[in-house]
Enzyme design. Structure first.
Site, PDB file in Angstrom:
ATOM      1  N   ARG A 122       0.534  -1.236  -0.028  1.00 35.87           N
ATOM      2  CA  ARG A 122       0.209  -0.036   0.008  1.00 35.87           C
ATOM      3  C   ARG A 122       0.920   1.296  -0.008  1.00 35.87           C
ATOM      4  O   ARG A 122       0.562   2.443   0.362  1.00 35.87           O
ATOM      5  CB  ARG A 122      -0.982  -0.083   1.291  1.00 35.87           C
ATOM      6  CG  ARG A 122      -1.926  -1.245   1.206  1.00 35.87           C
ATOM      7  CD  ARG A 122      -3.110  -0.926   1.909  1.00 35.87           C
ATOM      8  NE  ARG A 122      -4.175  -1.954   1.824  1.00 35.87           N
ATOM      9  CZ  ARG A 122      -4.142  -2.929   2.519  1.00 35.87           C
ATOM     10  NH1 ARG A 122      -3.590  -2.778   3.819  1.00 35.87           N
ATOM     11  NH2 ARG A 122      -5.248  -3.942   2.251  1.00 35.87           N
ATOM     12  N   LYS A 144       3.237  11.406 -10.911  1.00 35.20           N
ATOM     13  CA  LYS A 144       2.191  10.382 -11.818  1.00 35.20           C
ATOM     14  C   LYS A 144       2.919   9.264 -12.138  1.00 35.20           C
ATOM     15  O   LYS A 144       4.093   9.225 -12.760  1.00 35.20           O
ATOM     16  CB  LYS A 144       1.956  11.462 -13.130  1.00 35.20           C
ATOM     17  CG  LYS A 144       0.805  12.363 -12.999  1.00 35.20           C
ATOM     18  CD  LYS A 144       0.414  12.721 -14.501  1.00 35.20           C
ATOM     19  CE  LYS A 144      -0.531  13.696 -14.559  1.00 35.20           C
ATOM     20  NZ  LYS A 144      -0.870  14.475 -15.760  1.00 35.20           N
ATOM     21  N   GLU A 186       9.135  18.300 -24.461  1.00 33.50           N
ATOM     22  CA  GLU A 186       8.517  18.795 -23.295  1.00 33.50           C
ATOM     23  C   GLU A 186       8.934  19.987 -22.637  1.00 33.50           C
ATOM     24  O   GLU A 186       8.421  20.701 -21.894  1.00 33.50           O
ATOM     25  CB  GLU A 186       8.730  17.590 -22.208  1.00 33.50           C
ATOM     26  CG  GLU A 186       7.928  16.273 -22.297  1.00 33.50           C
ATOM     27  CD  GLU A 186       6.535  16.196 -22.169  1.00 33.50           C
ATOM     28  OE1 GLU A 186       5.830  17.210 -21.693  1.00 33.50           O
ATOM     29  OE2 GLU A 186       5.785  15.219 -22.238  1.00 33.50           O
ATOM     30  N   LYS A 222       7.201  23.354 -13.398  1.00 31.08           N
ATOM     31  CA  LYS A 222       6.240  22.009 -13.050  1.00 31.08           C
ATOM     32  C   LYS A 222       6.189  21.973 -11.384  1.00 31.08           C
ATOM     33  O   LYS A 222       4.932  21.889 -10.939  1.00 31.08           O
ATOM     34  CB  LYS A 222       6.802  20.803 -13.614  1.00 31.08           C
ATOM     35  CG  LYS A 222       6.178  19.745 -13.467  1.00 31.08           C
ATOM     36  CD  LYS A 222       6.375  18.465 -14.323  1.00 31.08           C
ATOM     37  CE  LYS A 222       5.195  17.434 -13.778  1.00 31.08           C
ATOM     38  NZ  LYS A 222       5.455  16.176 -14.722  1.00 31.08           N
ATOM     39  N   GLU A 232      -4.241  16.943 -10.341  1.00 29.11           N
ATOM     40  CA  GLU A 232      -4.706  17.294 -11.555  1.00 29.11           C
ATOM     41  C   GLU A 232      -6.229  17.602 -11.569  1.00 29.11           C
ATOM     42  O   GLU A 232      -6.854  16.991 -12.353  1.00 29.11           O
ATOM     43  CB  GLU A 232      -4.152  16.038 -12.668  1.00 29.11           C
ATOM     44  CG  GLU A 232      -4.385  16.676 -14.090  1.00 29.11           C
ATOM     45  CD  GLU A 232      -4.142  15.707 -15.217  1.00 29.11           C
ATOM     46  OE1 GLU A 232      -2.667  15.694 -15.322  1.00 29.11           O
ATOM     47  OE2 GLU A 232      -4.651  15.260 -15.939  1.00 29.11           O
ATOM     48  N   ARG A 236      -3.218  21.757 -13.157  1.00 26.94           N
ATOM     49  CA  ARG A 236      -2.109  20.856 -13.842  1.00 26.94           C
ATOM     50  C   ARG A 236      -2.652  20.172 -14.929  1.00 26.94           C
ATOM     51  O   ARG A 236      -1.723  19.813 -15.826  1.00 26.94           O
ATOM     52  CB  ARG A 236      -2.004  19.470 -12.603  1.00 26.94           C
ATOM     53  CG  ARG A 236      -0.818  18.882 -13.048  1.00 26.94           C
ATOM     54  CD  ARG A 236      -0.608  17.803 -12.049  1.00 26.94           C
ATOM     55  NE  ARG A 236       0.448  16.849 -12.509  1.00 26.94           N
ATOM     56  CZ  ARG A 236       1.256  15.867 -11.918  1.00 26.94           C
ATOM     57  NH1 ARG A 236       1.175  15.758 -10.663  1.00 26.94           N
ATOM     58  NH2 ARG A 236       2.117  15.268 -12.614  1.00 26.94           N
ATOM     59  N   ASN A 240      -0.918  19.029 -19.765  1.00 29.59           N
ATOM     60  CA  ASN A 240      -1.391  17.953 -20.831  1.00 29.59           C
ATOM     61  C   ASN A 240      -1.343  18.930 -22.317  1.00 29.59           C
ATOM     62  O   ASN A 240      -1.929  18.300 -23.289  1.00 29.59           O
ATOM     63  CB  ASN A 240      -2.695  17.576 -20.513  1.00 29.59           C
ATOM     64  CG  ASN A 240      -2.682  16.737 -19.368  1.00 29.59           C
ATOM     65  OD1 ASN A 240      -1.440  16.002 -19.092  1.00 29.59           O
ATOM     66  ND2 ASN A 240      -3.664  16.647 -18.721  1.00 29.59           N
ATOM     67  N   HIS A 243      -1.123  16.825 -25.229  1.00 25.34           N
ATOM     68  CA  HIS A 243      -0.924  15.475 -24.978  1.00 25.34           C
ATOM     69  C   HIS A 243      -2.026  14.730 -25.498  1.00 25.34           C
ATOM     70  O   HIS A 243      -2.283  13.275 -25.532  1.00 25.34           O
ATOM     71  CB  HIS A 243      -0.849  15.471 -23.432  1.00 25.34           C
ATOM     72  CG  HIS A 243       0.535  15.398 -23.176  1.00 25.34           C
ATOM     73  ND1 HIS A 243       1.407  16.680 -23.399  1.00 25.34           N
ATOM     74  CD2 HIS A 243       1.532  14.698 -22.637  1.00 25.34           C
ATOM     75  CE1 HIS A 243       2.591  16.570 -23.104  1.00 25.34           C
ATOM     76  NE2 HIS A 243       2.798  15.234 -22.287  1.00 25.34           N
ATOM     77  N   HIS A 247      -1.140  11.237 -27.266  1.00 28.03           N
ATOM     78  CA  HIS A 247      -1.439   9.836 -26.993  1.00 28.03           C
ATOM     79  C   HIS A 247      -2.336   9.100 -27.925  1.00 28.03           C
ATOM     80  O   HIS A 247      -1.940   7.882 -28.282  1.00 28.03           O
ATOM     81  CB  HIS A 247      -2.240   9.997 -25.623  1.00 28.03           C
ATOM     82  CG  HIS A 247      -1.504  10.316 -24.397  1.00 28.03           C
ATOM     83  ND1 HIS A 247      -2.210  10.667 -22.991  1.00 28.03           N
ATOM     84  CD2 HIS A 247      -0.197  10.342 -24.520  1.00 28.03           C
ATOM     85  CE1 HIS A 247      -1.089  10.907 -22.351  1.00 28.03           C
ATOM     86  NE2 HIS A 247      -0.191  10.946 -22.864  1.00 28.03           N
ATOM     87  N   HIS A 259       7.024   9.308 -27.617  1.00 21.18           N
ATOM     88  CA  HIS A 259       6.253  10.316 -26.614  1.00 21.18           C
ATOM     89  C   HIS A 259       6.420  11.656 -27.136  1.00 21.18           C
ATOM     90  O   HIS A 259       5.816  12.371 -27.218  1.00 21.18           O
ATOM     91  CB  HIS A 259       6.146   9.855 -25.107  1.00 21.18           C
ATOM     92  CG  HIS A 259       5.295  10.940 -24.226  1.00 21.18           C
ATOM     93  ND1 HIS A 259       4.160  10.816 -24.534  1.00 21.18           N
ATOM     94  CD2 HIS A 259       5.780  11.940 -23.382  1.00 21.18           C
ATOM     95  CE1 HIS A 259       3.686  11.808 -23.700  1.00 21.18           C
ATOM     96  NE2 HIS A 259       4.517  12.545 -22.928  1.00 21.18           N
TER      97      HIS A 259
HETATM   98  N1  GLY Z   1       3.128  14.955 -17.789  1.00 20.46           N
HETATM   99  C1  GLY Z   1       2.269  15.893 -17.251  1.00 20.46           C
HETATM  100  C2  GLY Z   1       2.210  15.797 -15.666  1.00 20.46           C
HETATM  101  O1  GLY Z   1       2.967  15.414 -15.013  1.00 20.46           O
HETATM  102  O2  GLY Z   1       1.227  16.468 -15.211  1.00 20.46           O
END
Ligand code: GLY
Length: 356
Positions: A122, A144, A186, A222, A232, A236, A240, A243, A247, A259
């Protein structure tokens, strides 16, 4: 050496260090934030020959008991079977809740290791040791973690913040131009979102001479966003940018488009769409496309708007029948726009118009 401290609203605080030679001293660095314990050191077959011995020796010298775990290189390791093997390896190494995992590699290794650390017992602690520019400027920061499912990318995962991120800029020397370009996508994204000086390094500067500054600037932006919105729910989502299309492109290409390259195409699509819809000036749009190309990144999309919209409907960024897309309004500022999923195809169509 650059140091940034990220603090989440839950009070989690961790250092993000950037500089040359960090892997050689990782044992003493880690000992500053964790008592000697077992460490599951996860890496891939490409990275292991380059840095595994260095990291293992440094950790062992500082009193950590190291258990290396090497997985195949590539996106296919972000999978349930590879995750299962890693969790079993953690059991075999008798990792307890006072032990930790270390992700030595690019975004795939960070996402896989972070997910395993987040669900094993956990949740145990983990550190990020990014060895690609993409992982350093984006994936290693913010907690993430995920693996891919047959139905889509990053569909199983959780938010689990690392206890430290150590970006050794020396690792960038061994990257191919293609892998460096993945990271550039990025970094340029971050510049478009909120850092004109970072964008300028790629528009008119010499990125190869500026990696410490590029990583430090991207991490600072970031960290600010993640500190405000770690899971998010709101701001946040800006990260994206490009993105949703990216994706879809990765999936449609069966991951033969990497990517960062997909993010570049996705960023070009929303740039053209924002220009067509009168939200972004033609001069700024041209500068974004030029800057992506200057970093050896693609800006033309090989798929149709309908193909991408169909895949994007399954994207985890969709919520009910809506999705939030990010559109640039100037270099250094983007806006979130919620729209029905049914409108995505028209947005992509706008973004495909005017491709050269
Ligand atoms: N790669 C986008 C984020 O970490 O929110």
């Amino acid at each position: 050496m650059n140091e940034h401290i990220l603090t989440t609203p839950a009070g989690e605080t961790y250092p993000i260090l950037t500089g040359a030679g960090l892997l050689q001293s990782i044992g003493t660095r880690l000992a500053e934030i964790a008592k000697p314990c077992r460490v599951m050191l996860v890496t891939d077959e490409n990275v292991a020959p380059l840095y595994l011995d260095t990291v293992r020796d440094s950790l062992a010298s500082a009193g950590f008991s190291v258990h290396p775990h090497v997985v195949p290189a590539g996106e296919n390791s972000k999978s349930i079977p590879v995750l299962g093997e890693l969790l079993e390896a953690m059991c075999e190494a008798h990792l307890t809740r006072s032990d930790l995992a270390a992700a030595l590699g690019g975004g795939v290794i960070g996402d896989l290791t972070g997910f395993a650390a987040g669900c094993y017992l956990r949740g145990i602690r983990f550190v990020q040791l990014p060895t690609t520019l993409l992982a350093a400027v984006d994936a290693s920061v913010g907690g993430k973690t995920a693996v891919n499912l047959v139905h889509g990318k990053n569909l199983a995962g959780l938010f689990h913040q690392p206890i430290g991120v150590y970006c050794d800029t020396g690792t960038l020397n061994t990257l191919t131009p293609h892998t460096l370009a993945d990271g550039a996508a990025e970094a340029i994204k971050t510049g478009i979102l909120g850092d004109g000086a970072l964008f300028a390094i790629y528009e008119s500067g010499d990125p190869a001479q500026s990696y410490e500054e590029i990583i430090a600037r991207a991490v600072a932006y970031k960290a600010k966003i993640v500190a405000e919105d770690p899971t998010e729910k709101g701001v946040r989502k800006l990260l994206n940018l490009g993105h949703t299309a990216a994706h879809a492109i990765e999936i449609l290409s069966d991951f033969s488009v990497s990517h960062g390259h997909a993010v570049a195409i996705g960023t070009a699509i929303v740039t053209r769409a924002a220009q067509k819809r009168g939200m972004l000036g033609s001069d700024a749009a041209a500068r974004i496309i030029y800057t992506l190309r200057r970093a050896q990144l693609p800006t033309e999309c090989p798929y149709t708007a309908a193909q991408m919209a169909q895949i994007a409907a399954l994207d985890k960024k969709a919520a009910g029948t809506g999705i939030t897309v990010i559109l640039p309004v100037r270099i250094g500022e983007c806006v979130m726009q919620k729209m029905p999923l049914a409108d995505l195809e028209a947005l992509f169509s706008d973004g495909l118009e005017g491709q050269s």
